[in-house]
Design a protein around this motif. Structure first.
Motif, PDB file in Angstrom:
ATOM      1  N   ILE A  50     -59.388 -30.248   5.904  1.00  0.00           N
ATOM      2  CA  ILE A  50     -58.182 -29.435   5.705  1.00  0.00           C
ATOM      3  C   ILE A  50     -57.084 -30.375   5.238  1.00  0.00           C
ATOM      4  O   ILE A  50     -56.736 -31.322   5.943  1.00  0.00           O
ATOM      5  N   CYS A  51     -56.564 -30.139   4.050  1.00  0.00           N
ATOM      6  CA  CYS A  51     -55.496 -30.968   3.505  1.00  0.00           C
ATOM      7  C   CYS A  51     -54.225 -30.137   3.433  1.00  0.00           C
ATOM      8  O   CYS A  51     -54.228 -29.011   2.928  1.00  0.00           O
ATOM      9  N   ILE A  52     -53.141 -30.700   3.946  1.00  0.00           N
ATOM     10  CA  ILE A  52     -51.836 -30.036   3.898  1.00  0.00           C
ATOM     11  C   ILE A  52     -50.886 -30.954   3.148  1.00  0.00           C
ATOM     12  O   ILE A  52     -50.754 -32.136   3.474  1.00  0.00           O
ATOM     13  N   SER A  53     -50.241 -30.411   2.125  1.00  0.00           N
ATOM     14  CA  SER A  53     -49.320 -31.211   1.320  1.00  0.00           C
ATOM     15  C   SER A  53     -47.930 -30.600   1.335  1.00  0.00           C
ATOM     16  O   SER A  53     -47.752 -29.406   1.581  1.00  0.00           O
ATOM     17  N   SER A  54     -46.955 -31.457   1.063  1.00  0.00           N
ATOM     18  CA  SER A  54     -45.562 -31.009   0.982  1.00  0.00           C
ATOM     19  C   SER A  54     -44.850 -31.788  -0.116  1.00  0.00           C
ATOM     20  O   SER A  54     -45.275 -32.875  -0.511  1.00  0.00           O
ATOM     21  N   VAL A  55     -43.767 -31.207  -0.594  1.00  0.00           N
ATOM     22  CA  VAL A  55     -42.963 -31.821  -1.648  1.00  0.00           C
ATOM     23  C   VAL A  55     -42.060 -32.889  -1.046  1.00  0.00           C
ATOM     24  O   VAL A  55     -41.423 -32.676  -0.019  1.00  0.00           O
ATOM     25  N   VAL A  56     -42.014 -34.029  -1.700  1.00  0.00           N
ATOM     26  CA  VAL A  56     -41.048 -35.064  -1.355  1.00  0.00           C
ATOM     27  C   VAL A  56     -39.842 -34.945  -2.291  1.00  0.00           C
ATOM     28  O   VAL A  56     -38.700 -35.020  -1.855  1.00  0.00           O
ATOM     29  N   HIS A  57     -40.124 -34.703  -3.592  1.00  0.00           N
ATOM     30  CA  HIS A  57     -39.043 -34.625  -4.594  1.00  0.00           C
ATOM     31  C   HIS A  57     -39.563 -33.918  -5.848  1.00  0.00           C
ATOM     32  O   HIS A  57     -40.687 -34.149  -6.274  1.00  0.00           O
ATOM     33  N   ILE A  58     -38.732 -33.060  -6.408  1.00  0.00           N
ATOM     34  CA  ILE A  58     -39.002 -32.491  -7.735  1.00  0.00           C
ATOM     35  C   ILE A  58     -37.794 -32.800  -8.604  1.00  0.00           C
ATOM     36  O   ILE A  58     -36.684 -32.345  -8.327  1.00  0.00           O
TER      37      ILE A  58
ATOM     38  N   ALA B 104     -57.510 -22.882  -1.786  1.00  0.00           N
ATOM     39  CA  ALA B 104     -56.105 -23.273  -1.689  1.00  0.00           C
ATOM     40  C   ALA B 104     -55.247 -22.095  -1.242  1.00  0.00           C
ATOM     41  O   ALA B 104     -55.494 -20.963  -1.649  1.00  0.00           O
ATOM     42  N   THR B 105     -54.234 -22.410  -0.416  1.00  0.00           N
ATOM     43  CA  THR B 105     -53.345 -21.383   0.109  1.00  0.00           C
ATOM     44  C   THR B 105     -51.937 -21.934   0.285  1.00  0.00           C
ATOM     45  O   THR B 105     -51.762 -22.955   0.953  1.00  0.00           O
ATOM     46  N   PRO B 106     -50.927 -21.271  -0.291  1.00  0.00           N
ATOM     47  CA  PRO B 106     -49.554 -21.668   0.035  1.00  0.00           C
ATOM     48  C   PRO B 106     -49.239 -21.252   1.473  1.00  0.00           C
ATOM     49  O   PRO B 106     -49.689 -20.189   1.923  1.00  0.00           O
ATOM     50  N   LEU B 107     -48.516 -22.075   2.192  1.00  0.00           N
ATOM     51  CA  LEU B 107     -48.158 -21.777   3.580  1.00  0.00           C
ATOM     52  C   LEU B 107     -46.725 -21.271   3.653  1.00  0.00           C
ATOM     53  O   LEU B 107     -45.898 -21.570   2.787  1.00  0.00           O
TER      54      LEU B 107
ATOM     55  N   GLN C 155     -51.970 -25.707   1.519  1.00  0.00           N
ATOM     56  CA  GLN C 155     -53.192 -26.104   2.218  1.00  0.00           C
ATOM     57  C   GLN C 155     -54.407 -25.880   1.336  1.00  0.00           C
ATOM     58  O   GLN C 155     -54.501 -24.870   0.643  1.00  0.00           O
ATOM     59  N   MET C 156     -55.316 -26.845   1.377  1.00  0.00           N
ATOM     60  CA  MET C 156     -56.595 -26.683   0.702  1.00  0.00           C
ATOM     61  C   MET C 156     -57.686 -27.093   1.685  1.00  0.00           C
ATOM     62  O   MET C 156     -57.550 -28.087   2.392  1.00  0.00           O
ATOM     63  N   THR C 157     -58.756 -26.310   1.729  1.00  0.00           N
ATOM     64  CA  THR C 157     -59.872 -26.605   2.622  1.00  0.00           C
ATOM     65  C   THR C 157     -61.147 -26.779   1.808  1.00  0.00           C
ATOM     66  O   THR C 157     -61.295 -26.208   0.724  1.00  0.00           O
TER      67      THR C 157
ATOM     68  N   MET D 170     -50.002 -27.554  -5.233  1.00  0.00           N
ATOM     69  CA  MET D 170     -48.734 -27.176  -4.613  1.00  0.00           C
ATOM     70  C   MET D 170     -47.595 -27.277  -5.630  1.00  0.00           C
ATOM     71  O   MET D 170     -46.772 -26.378  -5.745  1.00  0.00           O
ATOM     72  N   LEU D 171     -47.573 -28.376  -6.400  1.00  0.00           N
ATOM     73  CA  LEU D 171     -46.518 -28.544  -7.394  1.00  0.00           C
ATOM     74  C   LEU D 171     -46.636 -27.487  -8.488  1.00  0.00           C
ATOM     75  O   LEU D 171     -45.615 -26.932  -8.931  1.00  0.00           O
ATOM     76  N   ALA D 172     -47.851 -27.185  -8.919  1.00  0.00           N
ATOM     77  CA  ALA D 172     -48.039 -26.136  -9.932  1.00  0.00           C
ATOM     78  C   ALA D 172     -47.522 -24.800  -9.418  1.00  0.00           C
ATOM     79  O   ALA D 172     -46.951 -24.009 -10.177  1.00  0.00           O
TER      80      ALA D 172
END
Length: 162
Positions: free
Chosen positions: A122-130, A51-54, A60-62, A92-94
């Motif tokens: 390769i998975c890329i995630s983003s926040v929709v709402h916190i 896992a890597t923050p972008l 991103q997690m591979t 990502m949320l953590a």
């Protein structure tokens, strides 16, 4: 050493083919990496997920595509694709939440688009709402050739870390 483990290991080795030995090597290497503190979970260790923050705020997690995560059709098991989405969004949320908080999955939806083939996912995630109690995230899974494999969204409940 545990006699039961020794017996299981001996039976495995006596009947193993090349793929069996390669898979065992992957699992054992992951367990050693976990013992050495290079992974937080056994699952990430044995699947060799990273896992890597972008820089853009995404995460991103591979994970290499290997027999360990394939189904009988020799494509990535759908559950592994869902696991990768869940792990990437949750990690990502953590990363974004205060250190005394964590997020646990309460709902997730996955849309499978193409079979999981190639050398790597390769998975890329983003926040929709916190929010105060709930977070929402989205993710996309690609293979190493850039083909979109799956998309997903998740809702996560914020808890206090113990």
């Amino acid at each position: 050493m545990n006699t039961k483990v020794e017996q299981l290991f001996q039976t495995f080795v006596e009947n193993a083919n090349k793929e069996d030995f390669e898979t065992l090597e992957t699992i054992l290497n992951g367990l050693v990496q976990k013992q050495q503190g290079n992974y937080h979970t056994y699952l990430a260790a044995i699947t060799n997920s990273n896992a890597t923050p972008l820089e853009n705020g995404s995460f991103q997690m591979t994970a290499p595509i290997q027999p360990l995560i394939e189904n009988p059709l020799r494509i990535v098991h759908g559950g592994m694709t869902a696991l990768l989405l869940d792990s990437t969004m949750g990690s990502m949320l953590a990363y974004k939440l205060p250190k005394d908080q964590a997020a646990v999955t309460v709902e997730m939806k996955v849309n499978y688009i193409k079979p999981g083939t190639g050398k790597e996912l390769i998975c890329i995630s983003s926040v929709v709402h916190i929010g105060k109690q709930l977070c929402m995230a989205e993710g996309k899974v690609y293979n190493d050739k850039g083909t979109l494999i799956a998309t997903g969204t998740g809702t996560f409940f914020i808890i206090s870390r113990k």
